[in-house]
Design a protein around this motif. Structure first.
Motif, PDB file in Angstrom:
ATOM      1  N   PHE A  40      -3.394  -2.637   8.985  1.00 52.33           N
ATOM      2  CA  PHE A  40      -4.713  -2.812   8.885  1.00 52.33           C
ATOM      3  C   PHE A  40      -5.617  -3.226  10.083  1.00 52.33           C
ATOM      4  O   PHE A  40      -4.900  -3.799  10.830  1.00 52.33           O
ATOM      5  CB  PHE A  40      -4.877  -3.780   7.523  1.00 52.33           C
ATOM      6  CG  PHE A  40      -4.449  -3.259   6.433  1.00 52.33           C
ATOM      7  CD1 PHE A  40      -5.046  -2.720   5.153  1.00 52.33           C
ATOM      8  CD2 PHE A  40      -2.893  -3.815   6.033  1.00 52.33           C
ATOM      9  CE1 PHE A  40      -4.403  -2.375   4.218  1.00 52.33           C
ATOM     10  CE2 PHE A  40      -2.439  -3.271   5.093  1.00 52.33           C
ATOM     11  CZ  PHE A  40      -3.285  -2.843   3.840  1.00 52.33           C
ATOM     12  N   GLY A  41      -6.775  -2.837  10.050  1.00 47.69           N
ATOM     13  CA  GLY A  41      -7.701  -3.455  10.977  1.00 47.69           C
ATOM     14  C   GLY A  41      -7.956  -4.943  10.598  1.00 47.69           C
ATOM     15  O   GLY A  41      -7.660  -5.459   9.442  1.00 47.69           O
ATOM     16  N   ASN A  42      -8.462  -5.482  11.481  1.00 41.31           N
ATOM     17  CA  ASN A  42      -9.041  -7.156  11.302  1.00 41.31           C
ATOM     18  C   ASN A  42      -9.738  -7.209  10.066  1.00 41.31           C
ATOM     19  O   ASN A  42      -9.684  -8.052   9.358  1.00 41.31           O
ATOM     20  CB  ASN A  42      -9.874  -7.680  12.524  1.00 41.31           C
ATOM     21  CG  ASN A  42      -8.731  -7.652  13.684  1.00 41.31           C
ATOM     22  OD1 ASN A  42      -7.756  -7.789  13.487  1.00 41.31           O
ATOM     23  ND2 ASN A  42      -9.545  -8.236  14.774  1.00 41.31           N
ATOM     24  N   GLY A  70      -6.099   0.003  -0.991  1.00 45.11           N
ATOM     25  CA  GLY A  70      -7.774  -0.197  -1.139  1.00 45.11           C
ATOM     26  C   GLY A  70      -8.377  -1.130  -0.090  1.00 45.11           C
ATOM     27  O   GLY A  70      -9.465  -1.224   0.018  1.00 45.11           O
ATOM     28  N   LEU A  71      -7.745  -1.989   0.527  1.00 49.15           N
ATOM     29  CA  LEU A  71      -8.245  -2.999   1.698  1.00 49.15           C
ATOM     30  C   LEU A  71      -8.715  -2.061   2.811  1.00 49.15           C
ATOM     31  O   LEU A  71      -8.204  -1.123   2.929  1.00 49.15           O
ATOM     32  CB  LEU A  71      -7.216  -3.730   2.165  1.00 49.15           C
ATOM     33  CG  LEU A  71      -6.545  -4.904   1.142  1.00 49.15           C
ATOM     34  CD1 LEU A  71      -5.317  -5.648   1.930  1.00 49.15           C
ATOM     35  CD2 LEU A  71      -7.655  -5.844   0.961  1.00 49.15           C
ATOM     36  N   ALA A  72      -9.603  -2.523   3.482  1.00 54.01           N
ATOM     37  CA  ALA A  72     -10.260  -1.972   4.527  1.00 54.01           C
ATOM     38  C   ALA A  72      -9.650  -1.671   5.706  1.00 54.01           C
ATOM     39  O   ALA A  72      -8.573  -2.432   5.871  1.00 54.01           O
ATOM     40  CB  ALA A  72     -11.745  -2.699   4.820  1.00 54.01           C
ATOM     41  N   ALA A  73     -10.033  -0.635   6.515  1.00 51.42           N
ATOM     42  CA  ALA A  73      -9.264  -0.500   7.748  1.00 51.42           C
ATOM     43  C   ALA A  73      -7.862  -0.143   7.615  1.00 51.42           C
ATOM     44  O   ALA A  73      -6.998  -0.465   8.541  1.00 51.42           O
ATOM     45  CB  ALA A  73      -9.769  -1.444   8.761  1.00 51.42           C
ATOM     46  N   TYR A  74      -7.445   0.491   6.745  1.00 45.05           N
ATOM     47  CA  TYR A  74      -5.906   0.914   6.626  1.00 45.05           C
ATOM     48  C   TYR A  74      -5.701   2.102   7.573  1.00 45.05           C
ATOM     49  O   TYR A  74      -6.406   3.050   7.775  1.00 45.05           O
ATOM     50  CB  TYR A  74      -5.632   1.105   5.051  1.00 45.05           C
ATOM     51  CG  TYR A  74      -4.118   1.497   4.977  1.00 45.05           C
ATOM     52  CD1 TYR A  74      -3.202   0.709   5.259  1.00 45.05           C
ATOM     53  CD2 TYR A  74      -3.787   2.638   4.423  1.00 45.05           C
ATOM     54  CE1 TYR A  74      -1.864   0.824   4.862  1.00 45.05           C
ATOM     55  CE2 TYR A  74      -2.351   2.950   3.918  1.00 45.05           C
ATOM     56  CZ  TYR A  74      -1.544   2.180   4.269  1.00 45.05           C
ATOM     57  OH  TYR A  74      -0.291   2.121   4.058  1.00 45.05           O
ATOM     58  N   ASN A  82       0.944  -1.205  -0.092  1.00 45.99           N
ATOM     59  CA  ASN A  82       0.158   0.000   0.057  1.00 45.99           C
ATOM     60  C   ASN A  82       0.766   1.293   0.148  1.00 45.99           C
ATOM     61  O   ASN A  82       2.132   0.936   0.005  1.00 45.99           O
ATOM     62  CB  ASN A  82      -0.969  -0.069   1.278  1.00 45.99           C
ATOM     63  CG  ASN A  82      -2.215   0.609   0.987  1.00 45.99           C
ATOM     64  OD1 ASN A  82      -2.262   1.894   0.224  1.00 45.99           O
ATOM     65  ND2 ASN A  82      -3.262   0.210   1.687  1.00 45.99           N
ATOM     66  N   LEU A  83       0.128   2.331  -0.042  1.00 44.88           N
ATOM     67  CA  LEU A  83       0.996   3.657  -0.108  1.00 44.88           C
ATOM     68  C   LEU A  83       1.273   4.178   1.372  1.00 44.88           C
ATOM     69  O   LEU A  83       0.394   3.987   2.146  1.00 44.88           O
ATOM     70  CB  LEU A  83       0.324   4.917  -0.740  1.00 44.88           C
ATOM     71  CG  LEU A  83       0.212   5.006  -2.107  1.00 44.88           C
ATOM     72  CD1 LEU A  83      -0.186   4.064  -2.952  1.00 44.88           C
ATOM     73  CD2 LEU A  83      -0.348   6.501  -2.552  1.00 44.88           C
ATOM     74  N   LEU A  84       2.780   4.211   1.615  1.00 43.96           N
ATOM     75  CA  LEU A  84       3.105   4.572   3.075  1.00 43.96           C
ATOM     76  C   LEU A  84       3.396   6.075   3.157  1.00 43.96           C
ATOM     77  O   LEU A  84       3.155   6.808   2.045  1.00 43.96           O
ATOM     78  CB  LEU A  84       4.433   4.085   3.234  1.00 43.96           C
ATOM     79  CG  LEU A  84       4.260   2.475   3.454  1.00 43.96           C
ATOM     80  CD1 LEU A  84       6.047   2.010   3.518  1.00 43.96           C
ATOM     81  CD2 LEU A  84       3.489   1.855   4.221  1.00 43.96           C
TER      82      LEU A  84
END
Length: 697
Positions: free
Chosen positions: A349-351, A340-344, A307-309
């Motif tokens: 990331f979150g669960n 684009g994954l959730a909870a980044y 992902n983008l840092l």
């Protein structure tokens, strides 16, 4: 009283005698040594037939043991029985029962059998006795997957951990502590034996529930580790427990599955993207080489793209692009986007984000290993080429891998979870020409066309490269990047790309012509010679207006004859009197031109004939100098009138000629005519013959 005393004495003597015989005759467990025997909770890798052999070998050290038997239970029901004699000289024995890869647990019970007791001993006789010497249950057959990487490969902590008897692991993974060589036991997931990736568990759960195959996932990840640390392999001692690589290999070898690992799931790169991107591209080929050496039947590498840092490192974009291109460099690599994954939250990331990754990974694994038919748009879209669509350079084509149905996300509303503040961002802000010194926000509109997105530009451009998403991002509202994204119809986000070359526009064949030649064929011609054109695609449509390719030609070819009937073909490609449409386009490996204007032609050569009209035969056709026109034999020596009209119906010339004697021919010169298609009329008294004539040079 005396009689009663004698009776009790007899009973005691009988019992003592019987116990003595049994103790002397039956083998104990110490008299059978096992070399190969299932471990508690062991998973055996399945073969191409979705089953496996469980090797059981050992040695009987007592001469009284003459045979060994094995009882196999499936879900506590008798499944198989086998009895084998022990070798007379060595006492050795062996079994290889086959079990299936299914949601069933198998148990194994081993029995030793002694020779019959000598009938002369104590006046008793026997057919032989047996004793159970070993039991092992909860054995399964299935698939093995490995995980390597850093913290996102360790992957979350589930407050309600999933556990199932068909989802297993092996050994202990406690990063940061010395490895205990004794930690080599099979275990269920989410127990105390070690770390279980939340997304790895999700992968196992879905395989079990949807495909009914037990799995073992062995995780060798460690937080905050570099790719160099994962690549470090001690020569001559690859399972060296002082290295991350060696720890995982040690566990996998102790589990007995190193040569049957299905896939490696690799999720790493944050350490390099935060300061040393070049190290990733330097080390990964070496790490991949090690995997292929130590896991010889490894079939896939699922290669996560970062992902983008937020760290301001320009080379992070190039690192992500290497991860995107891993499939081109290593054919068994399958890149998968994490953007684009959730909870980044900027790094982790979150669960829900980890579970989402597990679900998206599962669809790829299910396609590759379980014959899943859910294969449409499950991959992260990967850019294949970018090119200017028109010579005006005001349209760009983004072409992704075949089969993708692309979606250009509209303006995205982002909500700050900390304070509820809303902000809007649009995709054109995150497309860059000649990054980082070029332009952004140059897109006027976007059109989705299957696996392509057509970008209408605000002005003509002469950029050389295009980048999707910056190398790093610090948002004033959220602090990290949370969209918008290019994605497909299933919501899989496109892999980010960095400085992908933009191909120059190819020419459009604006001068395409189509001329019917007699009733034989339609000749297409155009005049757009350009070195960059590698091929010309020719397409034809009938009354349905559905264009279909009919030929692919070399880029140096500028004509094509569409025959009424191809050689060796029984049916006609073209029908008389039918109207056909044609178009062509230039192609190369890097670009495609827009289609030419559509032209029409028909093999209906004679228009408005009455009873005195017919069709003349003219040759050569096409012609460049002189043509010969065949007429009926009865016209020999007679005068005729020739009228030539162009495609618009304008009369080009009229001439009077005389038919030659003998062979009835009329000769006419066309050397001064411009190239093109004409209609020639030959009149004799009340009769008229007509034919199409093509002049070419």
């Amino acid at each position: 009283m005396f009689a009663c005393f004698v009776d009790h004495t007899y009973v005691r003597l009988f019992i003592l005698t019987l116990l003595a015989i049994l103790c002397r005759s039956l083998p104990s467990q110490a008299q059978v040594t096992l070399d190969q025997w299932p471990a508690p909770l062991q998973l055996y890798p399945r073969d191409q037939n979705s089953q496996c052999s469980v090797s059981i070998t050992g040695r009987a050290s007592s001469a009284t043991i003459t045979a060994v038997s094995l009882v196999v239970l499936r879900n506590q029901q008798r499944y198989r029985y086998e009895r084998v004699p022990v070798e007379s000289n060595t006492g050795r024995f062996g079994f290889k029962p086959v079990i299936k890869a299914e949601l069933a647990e198998y148990s194994f019970q081993l029995f030793a059998h002694r020779a019959p007791v000598n009938p002369a001993v104590n006046g008793l006789s026997s057919v032989g006795d047996s004793i159970r010497v070993a039991v092992r249950d909860s054995i399964v057959c299935g698939d093995v997957f490995l995980i390597m990487g850093q913290s996102n490969a360790v992957g979350g902590s589930d407050p309600n951990p999933y556990r199932n008897e068909f989802c297993r692991s092996f050994g202990v993974n406690r990063p940061g502590t010395p490895y205990n060589p004794a930690d080599t036991a099979w275990c269920l997931i989410n127990t105390n034996e070690g770390l279980n990736s939340l997304w790895g568990v999700e992968l196992q759960r879905l395989i079990k529930e949807q495909h009914g195959i037990p799995t073992a996932v062995i995780n060798g990840a460690a937080p905050s580790t570099t790719i160099g640390e994962h690549t470090m392999r001690t020569e001559g001692r690859p399972a060296d427990l002082t290295t991350l690589y060696g720890r995982l290999l040690y566990r996998v070898r102790k589990a007995g599955v190193a040569d049957r690992v299905r896939a490696m799931i690799w999720r790493q790169g944050e350490a390099e993207a935060q300061g040393n991107p070049g190290a990733y591209m330097q080390w990964f080929p070496q790490l991949y080489k090690h995997w292929k050496l130590d896991y010889p039947n490894l079939q896939k590498v699922y290669h996560s793209q970062l992902n983008l840092l937020t760290d301001p490192v320009l080379g992070a974009g190039e690192l992500r692009d290497f991860q995107r291109r891993s499939k081109q460099i290593f054919p068994d690599n399958q890149p998968i986007a994490t953007v684009g994954l959730a909870a980044y939250n900027g790094v982790h990331f979150g669960n829900e984000g980890y579970r989402q990754f597990g679900r998206e990974l599962f669809r790829l694994v299910a396609r590759d290993f379980y014959g899943s038919t859910d294969t449409s748009n499950i991959e992260s879209p990967d850019i294949q080429r970018i090119f200017f669509r028109t010579p005006a350079r005001d349209e760009l084509v983004l072409e992704f891998n075949p089969g993708q149905m692309m979606r250009w996300q509209a303006d995205t509303t982002l909500v700050n979870p900390a304070n509820g503040n809303r902000s809007q961002l649009a995709l054109p802000l995150f497309m860059y020409t000649d990054y980082p010194g070029g332009e952004a926000n140059f897109i006027q509109s976007a059109t989705e066309q299957g696996n392509r997105i057509i970008l209408k530009l605000k002005k003509p451009m002469y950029a050389q490269t295009l980048t999707y998403l910056p190398s790093y991002y610090q948002d004033g509202q959220l602090g990290y990047f949370a969209g918008p994204f290019i994605q497909n119809r299933r919501g899989m986000r496109a892999l980010t790309f960095f400085r992908v070359p933009i191909a120059a526009p190819l020419p459009v064949a604006t001068d395409l012509q189509a001329v019917a030649v007699d009733t034989s064929y339609v000749r297409l011609s155009w005049n757009q010679p350009v070195d960059e054109v590698e091929q010309w695609l020719v397409e034809r449509a009938d009354s349905t207006d559905q264009f279909r390719p009919i030929a692919t030609l070399s880029g140096s070819v500028l004509t094509y004859d569409d025959p009424r009937r191809s050689p060796g073909q029984a049916t006609e490609s073209l029908r008389l009197d039918a109207l056909y449409q044609y178009r062509v386009r230039a192609l190369s490996r890097r670009a495609e031109a827009d289609y030419s204007p559509v032209v029409t032609a028909s093999l209906r050569l004679v228009l408005g004939l009455d009873e005195h009209e017919g069709v003349a035969r003219v040759y050569p056709n096409p012609a460049s100098d002189e043509v010969r026109i065949e007429v009926p034999v009865g016209w020999a020596g007679a005068p005729v009138r020739l009228t030539l009209t162009d495609a618009t119906g304008r009369v080009v010339w009229r001439r009077s000629e005389r038919v030659t004697g003998g062979e009835p021919l009329v000769l006419a010169s066309v050397k001064d005519l411009p190239t093109g298609a004409y209609l020639l009329a030959v009149e004799h008294r009340q009769a008229v013959l007509r034919c199409r004539l093509v002049v070419g040079r």
